[in-house]
Scaffold this active site. Sequence first.
Site, PDB file in Angstrom:
ATOM      1  N   ASP B 139       0.863  -1.389  -0.161  1.00  0.00           N
ATOM      2  CA  ASP B 139      -0.092  -0.119   0.100  1.00  0.00           C
ATOM      3  C   ASP B 139       0.854   1.382  -0.032  1.00  0.00           C
ATOM      4  O   ASP B 139       1.801   1.183   0.751  1.00  0.00           O
ATOM      5  CB  ASP B 139      -0.761  -0.007   1.381  1.00  0.00           C
ATOM      6  CG  ASP B 139      -2.056   0.804   1.059  1.00  0.00           C
ATOM      7  OD1 ASP B 139      -2.407   1.135  -0.251  1.00  0.00           O
ATOM      8  OD2 ASP B 139      -2.854   1.128   2.099  1.00  0.00           O
ATOM      9  N   HIS B 146      -3.968  14.045   1.813  1.00  0.00           N
ATOM     10  CA  HIS B 146      -4.349  13.078   2.901  1.00  0.00           C
ATOM     11  C   HIS B 146      -3.429  13.481   4.109  1.00  0.00           C
ATOM     12  O   HIS B 146      -3.905  13.659   5.162  1.00  0.00           O
ATOM     13  CB  HIS B 146      -4.183  11.563   2.520  1.00  0.00           C
ATOM     14  CG  HIS B 146      -4.056  10.591   3.621  1.00  0.00           C
ATOM     15  ND1 HIS B 146      -5.132  10.556   4.295  1.00  0.00           N
ATOM     16  CD2 HIS B 146      -3.343   9.614   3.816  1.00  0.00           C
ATOM     17  CE1 HIS B 146      -4.829   9.424   5.273  1.00  0.00           C
ATOM     18  NE2 HIS B 146      -3.755   8.908   4.802  1.00  0.00           N
ATOM     19  N   GLU B 212     -10.598   3.688   4.284  1.00  0.00           N
ATOM     20  CA  GLU B 212      -9.787   4.654   3.675  1.00  0.00           C
ATOM     21  C   GLU B 212     -10.159   4.177   2.137  1.00  0.00           C
ATOM     22  O   GLU B 212     -10.009   2.967   1.685  1.00  0.00           O
ATOM     23  CB  GLU B 212      -8.391   4.298   3.556  1.00  0.00           C
ATOM     24  CG  GLU B 212      -7.684   4.972   5.041  1.00  0.00           C
ATOM     25  CD  GLU B 212      -6.124   4.810   5.369  1.00  0.00           C
ATOM     26  OE1 GLU B 212      -5.880   5.476   6.156  1.00  0.00           O
ATOM     27  OE2 GLU B 212      -5.458   3.992   4.430  1.00  0.00           O
ATOM     28  N   GLU B 214      -9.398   4.040  -1.494  1.00  0.00           N
ATOM     29  CA  GLU B 214      -8.217   3.792  -2.472  1.00  0.00           C
ATOM     30  C   GLU B 214      -8.679   3.170  -3.803  1.00  0.00           C
ATOM     31  O   GLU B 214      -9.742   2.551  -4.011  1.00  0.00           O
ATOM     32  CB  GLU B 214      -7.241   2.981  -1.724  1.00  0.00           C
ATOM     33  CG  GLU B 214      -6.778   3.379  -0.532  1.00  0.00           C
ATOM     34  CD  GLU B 214      -5.630   2.786   0.172  1.00  0.00           C
ATOM     35  OE1 GLU B 214      -4.976   1.800  -0.543  1.00  0.00           O
ATOM     36  OE2 GLU B 214      -5.339   2.773   1.342  1.00  0.00           O
ATOM     37  N   ASP B 247      -9.122   0.248   2.307  1.00  0.00           N
ATOM     38  CA  ASP B 247      -8.146  -0.249   3.349  1.00  0.00           C
ATOM     39  C   ASP B 247      -8.519   0.047   4.725  1.00  0.00           C
ATOM     40  O   ASP B 247      -8.145   1.029   5.399  1.00  0.00           O
ATOM     41  CB  ASP B 247      -6.881   0.532   2.981  1.00  0.00           C
ATOM     42  CG  ASP B 247      -5.582   0.346   3.629  1.00  0.00           C
ATOM     43  OD1 ASP B 247      -5.380  -0.973   4.159  1.00  0.00           O
ATOM     44  OD2 ASP B 247      -5.034   1.075   4.053  1.00  0.00           O
ATOM     45  N   ARG B 251      -7.615   2.869  13.698  1.00  0.00           N
ATOM     46  CA  ARG B 251      -6.834   3.906  14.071  1.00  0.00           C
ATOM     47  C   ARG B 251      -5.943   4.051  15.537  1.00  0.00           C
ATOM     48  O   ARG B 251      -5.061   4.141  15.787  1.00  0.00           O
ATOM     49  CB  ARG B 251      -7.268   5.291  14.013  1.00  0.00           C
ATOM     50  CG  ARG B 251      -8.057   5.447  12.742  1.00  0.00           C
ATOM     51  CD  ARG B 251      -6.843   5.494  11.501  1.00  0.00           C
ATOM     52  NE  ARG B 251      -7.457   6.013  10.389  1.00  0.00           N
ATOM     53  CZ  ARG B 251      -7.072   5.957   9.011  1.00  0.00           C
ATOM     54  NH1 ARG B 251      -5.545   5.549   9.023  1.00  0.00           N
ATOM     55  NH2 ARG B 251      -7.356   6.186   7.935  1.00  0.00           N
ATOM     56  N   GLN B 254      -3.399   1.355  15.109  1.00  0.00           N
ATOM     57  CA  GLN B 254      -2.221   1.861  14.200  1.00  0.00           C
ATOM     58  C   GLN B 254      -1.453   2.880  14.973  1.00  0.00           C
ATOM     59  O   GLN B 254      -0.248   2.892  14.867  1.00  0.00           O
ATOM     60  CB  GLN B 254      -2.976   2.463  12.948  1.00  0.00           C
ATOM     61  CG  GLN B 254      -2.170   3.015  12.002  1.00  0.00           C
ATOM     62  CD  GLN B 254      -2.901   3.753  10.680  1.00  0.00           C
ATOM     63  OE1 GLN B 254      -3.878   3.554  10.677  1.00  0.00           O
ATOM     64  NE2 GLN B 254      -1.980   4.503  10.066  1.00  0.00           N
ATOM     65  N   LYS B 266      -4.048  -2.160  10.111  1.00  0.00           N
ATOM     66  CA  LYS B 266      -4.665  -2.489   8.701  1.00  0.00           C
ATOM     67  C   LYS B 266      -4.683  -3.835   8.428  1.00  0.00           C
ATOM     68  O   LYS B 266      -5.584  -4.277   7.210  1.00  0.00           O
ATOM     69  CB  LYS B 266      -3.402  -2.130   7.762  1.00  0.00           C
ATOM     70  CG  LYS B 266      -2.811  -0.664   8.013  1.00  0.00           C
ATOM     71  CD  LYS B 266      -3.750   0.240   7.689  1.00  0.00           C
ATOM     72  CE  LYS B 266      -3.328   1.558   7.379  1.00  0.00           C
ATOM     73  NZ  LYS B 266      -4.187   2.689   6.654  1.00  0.00           N
ATOM     74  N   THR B 270      -8.940  -5.863   4.069  1.00  0.00           N
ATOM     75  CA  THR B 270      -8.955  -4.900   2.859  1.00  0.00           C
ATOM     76  C   THR B 270      -9.975  -5.288   2.073  1.00  0.00           C
ATOM     77  O   THR B 270      -9.860  -6.494   1.276  1.00  0.00           O
ATOM     78  CB  THR B 270      -7.440  -5.183   2.196  1.00  0.00           C
ATOM     79  OG1 THR B 270      -6.545  -4.637   3.215  1.00  0.00           O
ATOM     80  CG2 THR B 270      -7.316  -3.951   1.138  1.00  0.00           C
ATOM     81  N   GLU B 387      -9.476  11.944   8.693  1.00  0.00           N
ATOM     82  CA  GLU B 387      -9.443  13.430   7.959  1.00  0.00           C
ATOM     83  C   GLU B 387     -10.781  14.091   8.286  1.00  0.00           C
ATOM     84  O   GLU B 387     -10.798  15.140   8.542  1.00  0.00           O
ATOM     85  CB  GLU B 387      -9.157  13.456   6.445  1.00  0.00           C
ATOM     86  CG  GLU B 387      -7.756  12.881   6.040  1.00  0.00           C
ATOM     87  CD  GLU B 387      -7.756  12.792   4.830  1.00  0.00           C
ATOM     88  OE1 GLU B 387      -7.830  13.865   3.963  1.00  0.00           O
ATOM     89  OE2 GLU B 387      -7.435  11.773   4.157  1.00  0.00           O
TER      90      GLU B 387
END
Lengths: 444, 444
Positions: B139, B146, B212, B214, B247, B251, B254, B266, B270, B387
């Site tokens: 990734d 971002h 996320e 992507e 993804d 948090r 992480q 993560k 996915t 975000e």
Amino acid sequence: MPLNETHAPDLRSWVPSANVADSDFPIQNLPFGVFRRPGETARTGVAIGEEIFDLQAGVANGLFEGEALRAAEAAGGEDLTPLLALEPGPASALRRRLSELLRDAGPARAEAEALASRLLVRMTDAEMVLPVRVRQFSDMCVSTFHIGRFAGNDERGQPITPPVFRTLPVGYDGRASSVVISGTPVRRPNGTWLAEGATTPQFGPEPRQDYELEIGIWFGGPGNALGEPISIQNASRSIFGYCLLNDWSARGIQMWEAMLGPFLGKSLATTISPWIVTAEALAPFRAPALARPEDDPQTPRQLWCEHDQTEGGIAIVLEALISSAAMVRDGFSPHRLCQTDFRQMYWTPAQMLAHHASNGCAFAAGDLLGSGTCSGPSEDAAACLFEKLLAGPWTLPTDEVRTWLEDEDTVILRGRAEREGYVGIGFGEATGKLLPAHALHTSA
Amino acid sequence: MPLNETHAPDLRSWVPSANVADSDFPIQNLPFGVFRRPGETARTGVAIGEEIFDLQAGVANGLFEGEALRAAEAAGGEDLTPLLALEPGPASALRRRLSELLRDAGPARAEAEALASRLLVRMTDAEMVLPVRVRQFSDMCVSTFHIGRFAGNDERGQPITPPVFRTLPVGYDGRASSVVISGTPVRRPNGTWLAEGATTPQFGPEPRQDYELEIGIWFGGPGNALGEPISIQNASRSIFGYCLLNDWSARGIQMWEAMLGPFLGKSLATTISPWIVTAEALAPFRAPALARPEDDPQTPRQLWCEHDQTEGGIAIVLEALISSAAMVRDGFSPHRLCQTDFRQMYWTPAQMLAHHASNGCAFAAGDLLGSGTCSGPSEDAAACLFEKLLAGPWTLPTDEVRTWLEDEDTVILRGRAEREGYVGIGFGEATGKLLPAHALHTSA
């Protein structure tokens, strides 16, 4: 894991090279691997002294039955993955049967010895290939001494580590396609790095090529479904065996790219030793989990269980050696870079796996975990050059003064488990020679 | 990549659903996937409107020859890997032939339409499975917006990013075993995280579960040997196609584990969309590489080539939507979380791949690269909750006030490429519903 008759210290083999003092592969070891004779397809085998027992020759000659046969048949291809994917029972039965067949006193000797020319292949007549098509590779970081070498010790005399380090086994996902068998040359990578004193990076041959001395952990068993953790109680029996692992590390690239952890600084190559030393063979060398220093966080509940605390560690003396082109030319033996002990890791292999799967991450046979650099507390136990260089440049027997690896250097990893009253067993070697980087294209 | 007759905007199909305005799968798309009808083995197919063209039915009925047949036969199993592993020619020939067979005006229509009941499977009669057994997943992180959302803008008005970000496409290796097909439920992980205000972490259900948005990039071609880089000149033709990719990001986990980059935060899951939209289908939507702001480092020489600068970007409008349990109950349509454009990424897909392979890291068909969160500059283009939450809690049409994802939330990704004068093509969906975490064992 309980000991059984395959661990008995008085066992000897009718294969003479297995009884040589300090052989890596006495009859108490019996590791699995995959070999290939020139011009033939790869086959699975078991190391005994300086010979390889050809498992399919054993099947063809009717030497196995029941669970042992099931294991040997699972190993019928060019890859050990199907054997690793079984529950532990069959491989254990196969080990017991191989021990009977290969021991010098016992009812099975005559039968096996009569077939010796069909069963045994000299190691020098075969090349070893990857024992398992590596499905996924991840790498942990579990030596306080590796991390602490850079940060020094705290007021307790303990290595200073980031807060997370003592609360869980830190790790990252690596690149399975980079895992190569011992003996494969390793190309120095080109990459982006910051020269000393520079403020903008450049692209070119890695100037700080390093090695890392690690243990590789082979997952075994049917695996877990995504979303279903593996408990610490079940983790140790999900480890089939162990190997040596050199996590080649390009420090210039690694340091510059590090925003999301190690990436191209690691994926240039990871060298493993060819033999999978089984968890069962290592049973006599189990040790308690490392005692946590007072004032450290308690072992988290989800990573604590009785049997892992009492025998989750493994005493394996590890060493890395180097041989430069000049050393080879002048007839010097490889020079030792470090010696360390896997027992000194802060987290056990079962804890590494249980943590890795705690979020439901799916495992299966073919998955390989690296332990991270196995450094110990002494200066001699700095298990990579990044650490070793904190004490300054070092010197080879040829009087070559060294910092990082140079082209044509060969790095050799060795490992051996020993315990008073038992026959020690070895891992063989994980070697790799560093080739020069590819020239950059200079045309526009 | 040059345009050809398969991209012609006036093409229509005799499959009526392919001609519906805003269909994701008009005859100009023709993406590859793997489907399964109840009780049958999986088969490979091509999406056309609301139908799936069964590739092996096409082979069995003699509709392909030459290179097109070679491609269709490579797709003869339950997995598209062998098709992706070919050089681009055969898949391109197959696309041309499928376009002839499926278009409403042309010599091949009669032959194909007569076989329609054997060739076409309604999407609603099949379930989609992973198109490729994912060999490796990595990734990248290539959106300045971002990263910059957290750090703000510099005096040039540009998002503030770490120095490395503008010198190479940052990335990390992920977990291939975590990649699941759209529709697979996702289990909220347990893990170790720091509660707000706490100084010691706890283990339990992730409190800050995020998604996320992507793009996934499917490697194509025979691949490179370990140690041999892929040049930027060759990188774009080593990309077979694209998909949507969520993804899922825990948090809390992480942030606490981050010493060596993303790991368990993560590898919980996915999610990818089932259809591989080919690079060829996306040819009309190519765009120049993002112009670098003045004063940014120059594009590194090893990541610069003419054709990538002029058409290395792709204009794909992406959006993420959410549907809560209450929204489903009360009959609300999914609620949009963000809308963004893949064209705004700082690095092109070819640059991501060429960088990833610059150290000699080996690639092969089966490798999947994530683009990283595709955020754009506007507040509406914050492509993950981490975000979005910088602007505070947000509200669903049911008046539910939200921060992070809640159990039973479904996240839906969609993507569509449009360009004036061409027929737009879509990606289908990547959806996943969040299940509650497993209860922790409370016994000792």
